[in-house]
Design a protein around this motif. Structure first.
Motif, PDB file in Angstrom:
ATOM      1  N   THR A   1       0.646  -1.294   0.045  1.00  0.00           N
ATOM      2  CA  THR A   1       0.081  -0.009  -0.032  1.00  0.00           C
ATOM      3  C   THR A   1       0.941   1.239   0.201  1.00  0.00           C
ATOM      4  O   THR A   1       1.552   1.374   0.941  1.00  0.00           O
ATOM      5  N   GLN A   2       0.810   2.040  -0.949  1.00  0.00           N
ATOM      6  CA  GLN A   2       1.436   3.342  -1.106  1.00  0.00           C
ATOM      7  C   GLN A   2       1.108   4.292   0.264  1.00  0.00           C
ATOM      8  O   GLN A   2       2.167   4.839   0.610  1.00  0.00           O
ATOM      9  N   GLY A   3      -0.092   4.065   0.762  1.00  0.00           N
ATOM     10  CA  GLY A   3      -0.120   4.953   1.706  1.00  0.00           C
ATOM     11  C   GLY A   3       0.873   4.892   3.050  1.00  0.00           C
ATOM     12  O   GLY A   3       0.997   5.720   3.632  1.00  0.00           O
ATOM     13  N   VAL A   4       1.054   3.503   3.248  1.00  0.00           N
ATOM     14  CA  VAL A   4       1.806   3.147   4.466  1.00  0.00           C
ATOM     15  C   VAL A   4       3.258   3.574   4.173  1.00  0.00           C
ATOM     16  O   VAL A   4       3.870   4.203   5.076  1.00  0.00           O
ATOM     17  N   VAL A   5       3.792   3.434   2.749  1.00  0.00           N
ATOM     18  CA  VAL A   5       4.952   4.388   2.589  1.00  0.00           C
ATOM     19  C   VAL A   5       5.181   5.793   2.746  1.00  0.00           C
ATOM     20  O   VAL A   5       5.850   6.448   3.667  1.00  0.00           O
ATOM     21  N   ASP A   6       3.966   6.529   2.508  1.00  0.00           N
ATOM     22  CA  ASP A   6       3.849   7.882   2.518  1.00  0.00           C
ATOM     23  C   ASP A   6       3.730   8.277   4.233  1.00  0.00           C
ATOM     24  O   ASP A   6       4.453   9.056   4.497  1.00  0.00           O
ATOM     25  N   TRP A   7       2.897   7.345   4.868  1.00  0.00           N
ATOM     26  CA  TRP A   7       3.138   7.797   6.291  1.00  0.00           C
ATOM     27  C   TRP A   7       4.508   7.459   6.976  1.00  0.00           C
ATOM     28  O   TRP A   7       4.767   8.242   7.940  1.00  0.00           O
TER      29      TRP A   7
END
Length: 247
Positions: free
Chosen positions: A103-109
């Protein structure tokens, strides 16, 4: 004046939300200095209970500390505790750390809200984060990795994402074995023990040890998690010496 209940409720702050490729919602919360990621009200990981994730990396990586250019694959970025421990265990310049995060969102977080947990970690040029199912990376690798660490779910008997089921099948284990170098280690994290999974690893011709480690470094509760260390090649060399002569 705010009541005590209101004060406690105010401490829970929802920082962000995202959706996995499977359509599962993920939420990032902060509470009194603690971060946690949840899905449908269930906490999947927190920033105060990570001891077993660190042990996963240490056990998988330390045998390759003498190597000049060890290359390891981590399935699941999470809050970077597994990755951080792997980097600490393999400090040599030639080491390479591939991380598969679905999940890209987890990378961003981890680059924003959570960056204070491991300052500067993701700036390390030896680290490559790939937004991809770890199965896909494993399938494309042939005798490439010294170690593969799987921390993508609650374990082989309690997977959270349906796509992760394939990792714990005989076919998935054979694919991981093919992606490892001779003598490489597949390390699998689980919230629970699973005798059937131990048997399946042995069926895949891994030399297996199952270890229980504390879930957290902190607190009085001694909840235990399970780590499987499955070495590729040892089983073959012990039971089929003729294979060694062919190499």
């Amino acid at each position: 004046m705010a009541t005590r209940t209101q004060q406690i409720m105010k401490q829970y702050i929802k920082l962000a939300e995202t959706v996995t490729p499977e359509g599962e919602s993920l939420d990032l919360f902060e509470h009194d200095g603690e971060f946690f990621i949840s899905s449908k009200g269930e906490r999947l990981m927190t920033s105060i209970a990570y001891g077993s994730e660190e042990e996963l990396a240490r056990m998988a990586c330390q045998p390759f500390r003498p190597a000049r250019q060890p290359k390891v694959l981590i399935g699941g970025l999470g809050m970077c505790f597994t990755l951080s421990a792997a980097v600490e265990s393999l400090p040599q310049d030639g080491a390479q750390f591939d991380v598969a995060e679905l999940t890209q969102g987890v990378v961003d977080w981890n680059k924003t809200y959570l960056k204070g947990l491991h300052p500067g970690l993701l700036d390390d040029p030896r680290i490559k984060i790939k937004v991809s199912p770890v199965q896909k990376i494993i399938a494309g690798a042939k005798a490439e990795y010294s170690a593969i660490m799987l921390d993508v779910d609650n374990g082989p008997s309690a997977f959270h994402g349906e796509e992760n089921e394939s990792l714990y099948t005989l076919e998935g284990l054979n694919a991981a074995k093919a992606a490892l170098k001779e003598g490489g280690i597949l390390a699998v994290w689980s919230a629970y023990p699973d005798k059937n999974f131990t048997k399946l690893l042995r069926k895949a011709k891994f030399d297996v040890s199952e270890v229980e480690v504390p879930a957290s470094h902190k607190g009085r509760k001694r909840r235990m998690h399970t780590i499987w260390l499955a070495r590729s090649g040892s089983y073959v060399s012990q039971n089929k010496p003729e294979s060694r002569r062919r190499k």
